[in-house]
Design a protein around this motif. Structure first.
Motif, mmCIF file in Angstrom:
data_model
loop_
_atom_site.group_PDB
_atom_site.id
_atom_site.type_symbol
_atom_site.label_atom_id
_atom_site.label_comp_id
_atom_site.label_asym_id
_atom_site.label_seq_id
_atom_site.Cartn_x
_atom_site.Cartn_y
_atom_site.Cartn_z
ATOM 1 N N SER A 197 0.848 -1.229 -0.069
ATOM 2 C CA SER A 197 -0.092 -0.140 0.110
ATOM 3 C C SER A 197 0.737 1.228 0.071
ATOM 4 O O SER A 197 0.457 2.187 -0.598
ATOM 5 N N LEU A 241 2.142 1.884 -3.507
ATOM 6 C CA LEU A 241 1.058 2.180 -4.343
ATOM 7 C C LEU A 241 0.864 3.808 -4.127
ATOM 8 O O LEU A 241 0.827 4.425 -4.875
ATOM 9 N N THR A 242 0.685 4.143 -2.994
ATOM 10 C CA THR A 242 0.817 5.633 -2.613
ATOM 11 C C THR A 242 1.970 6.535 -3.251
ATOM 12 O O THR A 242 1.718 7.369 -3.742
ATOM 13 N N GLU A 243 2.969 5.916 -3.060
ATOM 14 C CA GLU A 243 4.228 6.545 -3.662
ATOM 15 C C GLU A 243 4.411 6.728 -5.096
ATOM 16 O O GLU A 243 4.375 7.677 -5.660
ATOM 17 N N LEU A 244 3.584 5.571 -5.672
ATOM 18 C CA LEU A 244 3.640 5.518 -7.156
ATOM 19 C C LEU A 244 2.563 6.417 -7.684
ATOM 20 O O LEU A 244 3.026 7.237 -8.553
ATOM 21 N N TYR A 245 1.512 6.505 -6.913
ATOM 22 C CA TYR A 245 0.572 7.544 -7.464
ATOM 23 C C TYR A 245 1.094 9.022 -7.140
ATOM 24 O O TYR A 245 0.696 9.711 -8.125
ATOM 25 N N ASN A 246 1.933 9.284 -6.150
ATOM 26 C CA ASN A 246 2.424 10.752 -5.959
ATOM 27 C C ASN A 246 3.242 10.938 -6.974
ATOM 28 O O ASN A 246 3.281 12.150 -7.604
ATOM 29 N N GLN A 247 4.210 9.893 -7.454
ATOM 30 C CA GLN A 247 5.072 10.036 -8.549
ATOM 31 C C GLN A 247 4.475 10.394 -9.719
ATOM 32 O O GLN A 247 4.850 11.327 -10.838
ATOM 33 N N VAL A 248 3.250 9.661 -10.236
ATOM 34 C CA VAL A 248 2.598 10.060 -11.456
ATOM 35 C C VAL A 248 1.908 11.352 -11.361
ATOM 36 O O VAL A 248 2.094 12.017 -12.499
ATOM 37 N N ILE A 249 1.491 11.967 -10.340
ATOM 38 C CA ILE A 249 0.932 13.194 -10.238
ATOM 39 C C ILE A 249 2.036 14.037 -10.389
ATOM 40 O O ILE A 249 1.998 15.218 -11.069
ATOM 41 N N GLN A 268 -3.381 18.423 -10.408
ATOM 42 C CA GLN A 268 -4.384 17.240 -10.045
ATOM 43 C C GLN A 268 -5.585 17.795 -9.987
ATOM 44 O O GLN A 268 -6.655 17.017 -10.222
ATOM 45 N N THR A 315 -8.824 15.607 -11.577
ATOM 46 C CA THR A 315 -10.150 15.424 -10.815
ATOM 47 C C THR A 315 -11.280 15.756 -11.529
ATOM 48 O O THR A 315 -12.230 15.174 -11.548
#
Length: 386
Positions: free
Chosen positions: A102, A105-113, A123, A127
């Motif tokens: 988890s 996954l959070t870090e990957l989401y932040n990298q994509v953002i 962002q 949204t």
């Protein structure tokens, strides 16, 4: 003077070819329209042909034919059940493993953002775009998934029903084939070649599936992807699924590689899978599968494209068995068309092999040549020779 009757003339060659192409087009149109029925029935027949040695082994060990038929059918159904159970088990492993990552996954989401922000996409914009998605389109996607699942369930239902009916016919199959051999030896011989080719095709597919699974498991273990053995099993199972099977087997290990080691490790998993899939399944396997079925690698590749276009994904799975069936009916079963084997058969010498009728005539000629015409044979002996 009596007039000689005119000799019948054949149709012009161009007209004959045109009529043949038109008839072929009509047949292909019917096959494409009936693909939902044709493909599961043919798949069930393939599975029963592949399992037929079990029936022969059981009857050879004096097991009653009824019981042998039931065991053969239940074994075939059990293999189908285990196949889909293993697919579900491999998917469940991914579901159980993802919660452990988890934080990744959070870090990957932040990298994509962050990467999107560098490209000028905030962002807030993402949204807003997500809010603008039409719920109807989402429902359409969900409906498509449910329709696909329903199609798989319907296919399995037809396959199981056909297998059960084949079990009933299995007990009298030997007698039927004996009668076919007696009345039409060429067709009986082509049926045997078809059955042998089908068993060879599934054996080769299983063998190369095991090779791909072992190599994928070793590669994933060396890369450091968790559950490498499970993804190897998934690769073996998806080897039987044409077109989308490769992507189904690739997504779980690539996702875990991305979470464990970042984009480079995820990309490495994709590269390894693509190389192994291309070399083994696209270059090596068609050659051996074509040899097992009895056609050249070129015919094997073209048949894959043709049957996939005609019957969809199941046509790609059954491409070589379908090609072998057409070859058995229209080429091997017709003495006048066996010359075509010189162009499409893996062994061109099969075009020169004598047909059963020719071999029988040759034996009769040898018997007549060896017999002394001056010796009067008894009626029984003459009857035996006849």
């Amino acid at each position: 003077m009596s007039e000689t009757p005119p000799t019948p003339t054949s149709l012009p060659r161009l007209l004959t070819i045109s009529l043949g192409l038109a008839a072929t087009g009509v047949v292909l149109w019917f096959m494409r329209d009936l693909s939902d029925i044709l493909t599961p029935v043919f798949l069930a027949l393939n599975l029963m042909i592949a399992a037929h040695p079990i029936f022969l082994w059981l009857t050879g060990h004096r097991v009653p034919r009824v019981l042998s038929s039931i065991i053969t059918g239940l074994t075939t159904i059990l293999v189908l059940v285990l196949f889909f159970w293993a697919l579900g088990w491999a998917g469940a492993q991914l579901v159980y493993e993802l919660p452990n990552y988890s934080d990744q996954l959070t870090e990957l989401y932040n990298q994509v953002i962050r990467q999107l922000s560098r490209l000028g996409i905030s962002q807030t914009q993402i949204t807003e775009q997500l809010k603008s998605i039409n719920p109807t389109s989402v429902l359409g996607v969900v409906q498509g998934v449910l329709t696909g699942a329903q199609g798989i369930f319907s296919l399995l239902s037809v396959v199981v029903c056909v297998i059960l009916f084949c079990v009933m016919d299995l007990m009298g199959l030997g007698k039927r084939l004996t009668i076919v051999d007696r009345l039409h030896p060429n067709f009986g011989q082509s049926l045997r070649a078809f059955s042998k080719g089908v068993r060879g095709y599934w054996l080769v597919s299983t063998f190369f599936g095991i090779i791909v699974a072992v190599l994928d498991s070793i590669a994933l273990a060396l890369i450091g992807v968790p559950l490498a053995m499970a993804w190897g099993v998934l690769a073996f199972l998806t080897n039987y699924i044409p077109n989308i099977g490769f992507f189904i087997g690739l997504v779980p290990p690539a996702l875990l590689g991305l979470l464990v080691g970042g984009p480079m490790k995820g990309l490495l998993v994709v590269v390894v899978y693509c190389v192994l899939n291309f070399v083994i399944q696209s270059l090596i396997q068609p050659k051996f599968a074509g040899d097992a079925v009895g056609v050249t690698p070129t015919v094997s590749f073209i048949s894959l494209l043709f049957w996939a276009w005609l019957l969809g994904p199941m046509g790609a799975l059954l491409a070589l068995p379908f090609t072998l069936l057409v070859k058995a009916i229209f080429v091997d079963g017709d003495p006048d068309a066996r010359w075509f084997n010189a162009l499409i058969a893996s062994d061109p010498d099969t075009a020169l092999a004598p047909t059963p009728q020719a071999a029988a005539l040759g034996d009769d000629a040898d018997d007549d040549h060896d017999a002394d015409p001056r010796v009067v044979q008894p009626p029984a002996a003459r009857a035996d020779l006849g």
